[in-house]
Design a protein around this motif. Structure first.
Motif, PDB file in Angstrom:
ATOM      1  N   TYR A  36      -3.487 -28.141  21.887  1.00 46.73           N
ATOM      2  CA  TYR A  36      -4.744 -28.657  22.424  1.00 46.73           C
ATOM      3  C   TYR A  36      -4.468 -29.676  23.522  1.00 46.73           C
ATOM      4  N   SER A  37      -5.360 -29.743  24.507  1.00 45.76           N
ATOM      5  CA  SER A  37      -5.346 -30.836  25.477  1.00 45.76           C
ATOM      6  C   SER A  37      -6.031 -32.029  24.810  1.00 45.76           C
ATOM      7  N   GLN A  38      -5.924 -33.202  25.413  1.00 44.93           N
ATOM      8  CA  GLN A  38      -6.594 -34.377  24.845  1.00 44.93           C
ATOM      9  C   GLN A  38      -8.102 -34.150  24.792  1.00 44.93           C
ATOM     10  N   GLU A  39      -8.642 -33.539  25.832  1.00 48.31           N
ATOM     11  CA  GLU A  39     -10.087 -33.275  25.875  1.00 48.31           C
ATOM     12  C   GLU A  39     -10.497 -32.304  24.765  1.00 48.31           C
ATOM     13  N   GLN A  40      -9.715 -31.248  24.562  1.00 49.64           N
ATOM     14  CA  GLN A  40     -10.023 -30.288  23.494  1.00 49.64           C
ATOM     15  C   GLN A  40      -9.944 -30.953  22.126  1.00 49.64           C
ATOM     16  N   LEU A  41      -8.937 -31.794  21.935  1.00 47.62           N
ATOM     17  CA  LEU A  41      -8.790 -32.518  20.672  1.00 47.62           C
ATOM     18  C   LEU A  41     -10.019 -33.386  20.416  1.00 47.62           C
ATOM     19  N   GLU A  42     -10.423 -34.128  21.417  1.00 44.66           N
ATOM     20  CA  GLU A  42     -11.592 -35.003  21.277  1.00 44.66           C
ATOM     21  C   GLU A  42     -12.864 -34.200  21.018  1.00 44.66           C
ATOM     22  N   ASN A  43     -12.977 -33.022  21.633  1.00 42.08           N
ATOM     23  CA  ASN A  43     -14.145 -32.164  21.386  1.00 42.08           C
ATOM     24  C   ASN A  43     -14.198 -31.718  19.929  1.00 42.08           C
ATOM     25  N   HIS A  44     -13.054 -31.361  19.361  1.00 38.99           N
ATOM     26  CA  HIS A  44     -13.032 -30.954  17.948  1.00 38.99           C
ATOM     27  C   HIS A  44     -13.401 -32.122  17.038  1.00 38.99           C
ATOM     28  N   ILE A  45     -12.968 -33.308  17.405  1.00 35.55           N
ATOM     29  CA  ILE A  45     -13.334 -34.496  16.622  1.00 35.55           C
ATOM     30  C   ILE A  45     -14.838 -34.728  16.720  1.00 35.55           C
ATOM     31  N   ASP A  46     -15.380 -34.646  17.930  1.00 40.20           N
ATOM     32  CA  ASP A  46     -16.820 -34.849  18.134  1.00 40.20           C
ATOM     33  C   ASP A  46     -17.655 -33.796  17.396  1.00 40.20           C
ATOM     34  N   LYS A  47     -17.179 -32.548  17.377  1.00 32.85           N
ATOM     35  CA  LYS A  47     -17.901 -31.454  16.722  1.00 32.85           C
ATOM     36  C   LYS A  47     -17.698 -31.448  15.210  1.00 32.85           C
ATOM     37  N   GLU A  48     -16.771 -32.283  14.730  1.00 36.16           N
ATOM     38  CA  GLU A  48     -16.436 -32.332  13.307  1.00 36.16           C
ATOM     39  C   GLU A  48     -15.987 -30.961  12.789  1.00 36.16           C
ATOM     40  N   THR A  49     -15.124 -30.340  13.560  1.00 37.96           N
ATOM     41  CA  THR A  49     -14.557 -29.046  13.209  1.00 37.96           C
ATOM     42  C   THR A  49     -13.803 -29.142  11.885  1.00 37.96           C
ATOM     43  N   ASP A  50     -13.941 -28.117  11.051  1.00 37.94           N
ATOM     44  CA  ASP A  50     -13.190 -28.119   9.793  1.00 37.94           C
ATOM     45  C   ASP A  50     -11.731 -27.764  10.070  1.00 37.94           C
ATOM     46  N   PHE A  51     -10.847 -28.090   9.124  1.00 42.95           N
ATOM     47  CA  PHE A  51      -9.411 -27.874   9.301  1.00 42.95           C
ATOM     48  C   PHE A  51      -9.069 -26.408   9.562  1.00 42.95           C
ATOM     49  N   GLU A  52      -9.699 -25.507   8.840  1.00 41.98           N
ATOM     50  CA  GLU A  52      -9.384 -24.094   9.018  1.00 41.98           C
ATOM     51  C   GLU A  52      -9.669 -23.655  10.454  1.00 41.98           C
ATOM     52  N   THR A  53     -10.830 -23.992  10.961  1.00 50.83           N
ATOM     53  CA  THR A  53     -11.209 -23.646  12.330  1.00 50.83           C
ATOM     54  C   THR A  53     -10.318 -24.367  13.333  1.00 50.83           C
ATOM     55  N   PHE A  54      -9.998 -25.624  13.054  1.00 51.50           N
ATOM     56  CA  PHE A  54      -9.150 -26.417  13.941  1.00 51.50           C
ATOM     57  C   PHE A  54      -7.830 -25.694  14.203  1.00 51.50           C
ATOM     58  N   PHE A  55      -7.220 -25.157  13.163  1.00 54.28           N
ATOM     59  CA  PHE A  55      -5.953 -24.454  13.346  1.00 54.28           C
ATOM     60  C   PHE A  55      -6.147 -23.025  13.846  1.00 54.28           C
ATOM     61  N   GLU A  56      -7.228 -22.356  13.443  1.00 54.88           N
ATOM     62  CA  GLU A  56      -7.496 -21.001  13.939  1.00 54.88           C
ATOM     63  C   GLU A  56      -7.705 -20.999  15.453  1.00 54.88           C
ATOM     64  N   GLU A  57      -8.335 -22.045  15.973  1.00 48.59           N
ATOM     65  CA  GLU A  57      -8.660 -22.114  17.398  1.00 48.59           C
ATOM     66  C   GLU A  57      -7.580 -22.803  18.228  1.00 48.59           C
ATOM     67  N   ALA A  58      -6.507 -23.226  17.587  1.00 45.49           N
ATOM     68  CA  ALA A  58      -5.428 -23.908  18.323  1.00 45.49           C
ATOM     69  C   ALA A  58      -4.924 -22.992  19.432  1.00 45.49           C
ATOM     70  N   PRO A  59      -4.864 -23.512  20.660  1.00 46.67           N
ATOM     71  CA  PRO A  59      -4.465 -22.680  21.799  1.00 46.67           C
ATOM     72  C   PRO A  59      -3.068 -22.077  21.660  1.00 46.67           C
TER      73      PRO A  59
END
Length: 115
Positions: A42-65
């Motif tokens: 993830y870029s810093q911006e993508q990381l911050e977007n996932h934090i803002d969206k409150e992405t769950d852990f499963e999705t966080f890793f599934e969507e990892a670039p």
């Protein structure tokens, strides 16, 4: 089979705990972010977007670039289990991150953490 609770847990709820853990040991949020970016691609911006969206852990890793291929070099015990022996892929990714954060909190240099 029921998925572990951590899969549906918001990454944004655990992220501040990672930061608190390392800051108590004199490390920084920037180092935590660097570890997460290294692991996930993830870029810093993508990381911050996932934090803002409150992405769950499963999705966080599934969507990892791009999960870092060097993550397979991460070994050791976390929560009483050897990370290299975890068979379920998502759980292994979560434990890889936990292990890296632990290493940071224990004072390991960044160049050794980021294999």
């Amino acid at each position: 089979m029921t998925k572990p609770k951590i899969y549906s847990m918001s990454f944004a709820k655990v992220y501040p705990l990672y930061i608190k853990k390392v800051e108590k040991k004199g490390r920084t949020k920037e180092e935590v972010d660097s570890i997460i970016r290294w692991l996930t691609g993830y870029s810093q911006e993508q990381l911050e977007n996932h934090i803002d969206k409150e992405t769950d852990f499963e999705t966080f890793f599934e969507e990892a670039p791009e999960l870092n291929s060097s993550r397979r070099l991460i070994t050791g015990v976390i929560c009483g289990v050897r990370v290299e022996e975890i068979e379920e892929p998502t759980m292994q990714e979560i434990r890889y991150m936990d292990k890296l954060i632990d290493e940071l909190a224990k004072g390991k240099p960044m160049e050794k953490i980021l294999r």
